[in-house]
Design an enzyme around this catalytic site. Structure first.
Site, short mmCIF file in Angstrom:
data_model
loop_
_atom_site.label_atom_id
_atom_site.label_comp_id
_atom_site.label_asym_id
_atom_site.label_seq_id
_atom_site.Cartn_x
_atom_site.Cartn_y
_atom_site.Cartn_z
N TYR A 149 36.36 33.78 31.16
CA TYR A 149 35.97 34.63 32.30
C TYR A 149 36.89 35.83 32.39
O TYR A 149 38.11 35.69 32.23
CB TYR A 149 36.06 33.86 33.62
CG TYR A 149 35.01 32.81 33.76
CD1 TYR A 149 33.70 33.16 34.09
CD2 TYR A 149 35.31 31.47 33.56
CE1 TYR A 149 32.71 32.19 34.21
CE2 TYR A 149 34.33 30.50 33.67
CZ TYR A 149 33.04 30.87 34.01
OH TYR A 149 32.06 29.92 34.12
N LYS A 167 41.04 43.73 26.65
CA LYS A 167 41.92 42.72 26.08
C LYS A 167 41.09 41.56 25.50
O LYS A 167 41.39 41.02 24.43
CB LYS A 167 42.85 42.19 27.18
CG LYS A 167 43.82 41.16 26.74
CD LYS A 167 45.22 41.57 27.12
CE LYS A 167 46.23 40.72 26.41
NZ LYS A 167 47.46 41.45 26.20
N ARG A 194 28.11 37.02 34.36
CA ARG A 194 27.84 36.09 35.46
C ARG A 194 27.47 36.87 36.71
O ARG A 194 28.26 37.69 37.19
CB ARG A 194 29.06 35.20 35.74
CG ARG A 194 28.78 34.20 36.87
CD ARG A 194 29.78 33.07 36.91
NE ARG A 194 31.03 33.45 37.56
CZ ARG A 194 31.97 32.57 37.92
NH1 ARG A 194 31.81 31.27 37.69
NH2 ARG A 194 33.09 32.99 38.50
N GLU A 246 27.74 22.90 39.86
CA GLU A 246 29.03 22.80 40.55
C GLU A 246 28.88 22.45 42.02
O GLU A 246 29.77 22.73 42.82
CB GLU A 246 29.81 24.11 40.37
CG GLU A 246 29.01 25.36 40.66
CD GLU A 246 29.73 26.66 40.29
OE1 GLU A 246 30.95 26.65 40.08
OE2 GLU A 246 29.05 27.70 40.23
N ASP A 303 34.53 23.87 42.38
CA ASP A 303 33.50 24.00 43.41
C ASP A 303 32.91 22.65 43.76
O ASP A 303 32.66 22.35 44.93
CB ASP A 303 32.39 24.95 42.95
CG ASP A 303 32.76 26.40 43.16
OD1 ASP A 303 32.86 26.82 44.32
OD2 ASP A 303 32.99 27.11 42.15
N ILE A 346 40.29 30.84 31.48
CA ILE A 346 40.54 31.95 32.41
C ILE A 346 41.68 32.86 31.96
O ILE A 346 41.94 33.87 32.61
CB ILE A 346 40.86 31.42 33.83
CG1 ILE A 346 41.96 30.36 33.75
CG2 ILE A 346 39.61 30.91 34.51
CD1 ILE A 346 42.70 30.16 35.04
N HIS A 347 42.38 32.49 30.89
CA HIS A 347 43.57 33.26 30.51
C HIS A 347 43.67 33.31 28.98
O HIS A 347 43.33 32.34 28.31
CB HIS A 347 44.81 32.59 31.10
CG HIS A 347 46.06 33.41 31.00
ND1 HIS A 347 46.83 33.45 29.86
CD2 HIS A 347 46.66 34.24 31.91
CE1 HIS A 347 47.86 34.27 30.07
NE2 HIS A 347 47.78 34.76 31.30
N ASP A 382 27.62 1.68 10.18
CA ASP A 382 26.16 1.65 10.14
C ASP A 382 25.63 2.98 10.69
O ASP A 382 26.41 3.93 10.85
CB ASP A 382 25.60 0.42 10.89
CG ASP A 382 25.89 0.48 12.38
OD1 ASP A 382 26.64 1.40 12.81
OD2 ASP A 382 25.39 -0.37 13.12
N1 COA Z 1 40.76 38.05 30.32
C1 COA Z 1 41.37 39.04 29.60
N2 COA Z 1 42.65 39.36 29.73
C2 COA Z 1 43.37 38.66 30.62
C3 COA Z 1 42.81 37.62 31.39
C4 COA Z 1 41.44 37.33 31.22
N3 COA Z 1 40.82 36.37 31.92
N4 COA Z 1 43.76 37.10 32.18
C5 COA Z 1 44.90 37.78 31.93
N5 COA Z 1 44.67 38.73 30.99
C6 COA Z 1 45.62 39.68 30.41
C7 COA Z 1 46.44 40.42 31.47
O1 COA Z 1 45.78 41.58 31.88
C8 COA Z 1 47.71 40.69 30.74
O2 COA Z 1 47.49 41.78 29.87
P1 COA Z 1 48.69 42.78 29.47
O3 COA Z 1 49.77 41.94 28.86
O4 COA Z 1 48.07 43.75 28.51
O5 COA Z 1 49.11 43.42 30.76
C9 COA Z 1 47.90 39.47 29.87
O6 COA Z 1 46.58 38.93 29.68
C10 COA Z 1 48.77 38.40 30.47
O7 COA Z 1 48.29 38.06 31.75
P2 COA Z 1 49.24 37.41 32.85
O8 COA Z 1 50.18 38.45 33.38
O9 COA Z 1 49.84 36.16 32.33
O10 COA Z 1 48.21 37.00 33.96
P3 COA Z 1 47.82 37.82 35.27
O11 COA Z 1 48.81 37.50 36.36
O12 COA Z 1 47.59 39.26 34.93
O13 COA Z 1 46.41 37.18 35.65
C11 COA Z 1 44.82 35.63 36.45
C12 COA Z 1 46.28 35.83 36.04
C13 COA Z 1 44.55 34.16 36.74
C14 COA Z 1 44.53 36.47 37.70
C15 COA Z 1 43.94 36.12 35.27
O14 COA Z 1 44.25 35.30 34.15
C16 COA Z 1 42.46 36.17 35.51
O15 COA Z 1 41.98 37.12 36.11
N6 COA Z 1 41.71 35.17 35.00
C17 COA Z 1 40.28 35.11 35.18
C18 COA Z 1 39.95 34.63 36.56
C19 COA Z 1 38.49 34.52 36.83
O16 COA Z 1 37.68 35.26 36.29
N7 COA Z 1 38.11 33.56 37.67
C20 COA Z 1 36.72 33.29 38.00
C21 COA Z 1 36.09 32.29 37.07
S1 COA Z 1 36.82 30.67 37.18
MG MG Z 2 32.38 28.25 40.60
#
Ligand code: COA
Ligand code: MG
Length: 292
Positions: free
Chosen positions: A11, A22, A68, A131, A158, A224-225, A272
């Site tokens: 996501y 990214k 989504r 969910e 959820d 998510i990361h 089997d």
């Molecule tokens: N997709 C792409 N890149 C991502 C990412 C993701 N889901 N989450 C983090 N990154 C990137 C950051 O921008 C950062 O990039 P940079 O080094 O070039 O600046 C790097 O990865 C490291 O990120 P980090 O600093 O460890 O995390 P954060 O504090 O920026 O973000 C979250 C943490 C949880 C907010 C983030 O991971 C996120 O937005 N995740 C998706 C959440 C989501 O969509 N939830 C709904 C569905 S369950």
């Molecule tokens: Mg949900």
């Protein structure tokens, strides 16, 4: 199971172009540009515009491009769809699905869009998130409602909120629902994609949870990361040992079949047909993941 591999489904908040860019560098099987819970209410408009631009301007390589939208009935879903369909995503993820009618509404809109633009009918896939309690009890009609459907995705956070459960590390509070999703997906010939591990700094926990999901029959997991991509996709790819073992079983089975035996022993274990089918599945998965 469909042809595409969906070991990791990442996501990305749809209003964050930096993260979207990214995501294209991570080698993840599916990217999901989100307009729902990852986006603040006052940023929904911005997310629509950013996603539309990203679909038009950015190459996602071999990653599946998913979008989504907000749930049916939120009042946002039609605009979400209209704003992003022109970018021709590979599929839409529909959250909080509770009835076949909700999925049918989306499928009907997609058919209309494909007809209007001369795209192959049915080419835009639909993946649904299960969910809520009602989503679980209505799994059967939902899973079988349309050929466009590619996957059932399980949303644990959820669901726990909806049934009044408290999330734990072990996850027994969502285990019935998690199993129901994977079982209904198999019965309907769909992919099943497992829950998110929100603790993105704990790789050991993530790996355990991903391997557990793979053993339960899920083909992949929501993530998510960026740090979660590699461990999750590895967990859903058969290991070299597993592939070698599966090859031995299939080979030995052929030899015994030719010799007239349907059941035989290998390394002290009975082999089997169900064991052979499981081994064949391992080989199919390995092939789909580009191994073997
Ligand atoms: N997709 C792409 N890149 C991502 C990412 C993701 N889901 N989450 C983090 N990154 C990137 C950051 O921008 C950062 O990039 P940079 O080094 O070039 O600046 C790097 O990865 C490291 O990120 P980090 O600093 O460890 O995390 P954060 O504090 O920026 O973000 C979250 C943490 C949880 C907010 C983030 O991971 C996120 O937005 N995740 C998706 C959440 C989501 O969509 N939830 C709904 C569905 S369950
Ligand atoms: Mg949900």
């Amino acid at each position: 199971m469909t042809n595409r591999v969906r070991r990791g489904l990442l996501y990305i908040p749809g209003d964050d172009m930096h993260k979207i860019r990214k995501a294209t560098t991570l080698g993840v099987d599916s990217v999901c540009l989100d307009m729902e819970d990852g986006v603040a209410l006052n940023h929904k408009e911005a997310a629509r515009a950013t996603i539309a631009e990203a679909l038009r301007m950015i190459s996602f390589g071999r990653s599946e491009r998913l979008v989504r939208i907000n749930p049916i009935g939120s009042g946002l879903e039609t605009e979400d769809l209209l704003a992003t369909i022109g970018g021709h995503p590979d599929g839409y993820v529909l959250p909080k699905v509770e009835s076949a009618e909700q999925v049918e509404w989306l499928c009907w809109r997609l058919t209309g869009a494909e007809q209007a633009r001369g795209w192959p009918i049915g080419s835009i896939r639909v993946l649904v998130l299960i969910e809520t309690a009602l989503g679980i009890v209505n799994l059967r009609p939902v899973a079988n409602c349309d050929r466009r459907l590619a996957a059932l995705i399980f949303g644990a956070e959820d669901l726990a909120g909806d049934i009044g459960a408290t999330r734990t590390r072990e996850g027994w509070e969502v285990f019935y629902a998690r199993s129901a999703v994977v079982t209904h997906a198999a019965a309907a010939g769909l992919d099943a994609i497992d829950m998110v591990c929100i603790d993105f700094e704990d790789t050991e926990r993530l790996t355990c949870e991903a391997l557990e999901g793979a053993r339960l029959g899920f083909v992949g997991k929501q993530i998510i990361h960026p740090n979660q991509v590699e461990p999750v996709q590895a967990a859903f790819t058969p290991s070299d040992d597993a592939i070698a073992h599966a090859r031995r079983i299939v080979q030995a089975f052929k030899e015994h079949q030719n010799g007239g035996a349907g059941v035989f022993a290998l390394d002290g274990k009975m082999i089997d047909m169900p064991v052979v089918k499981a081994a064949q599945r391992v080989l199919d998965k390995a092939k789909a993941a580009g191994k073997a």
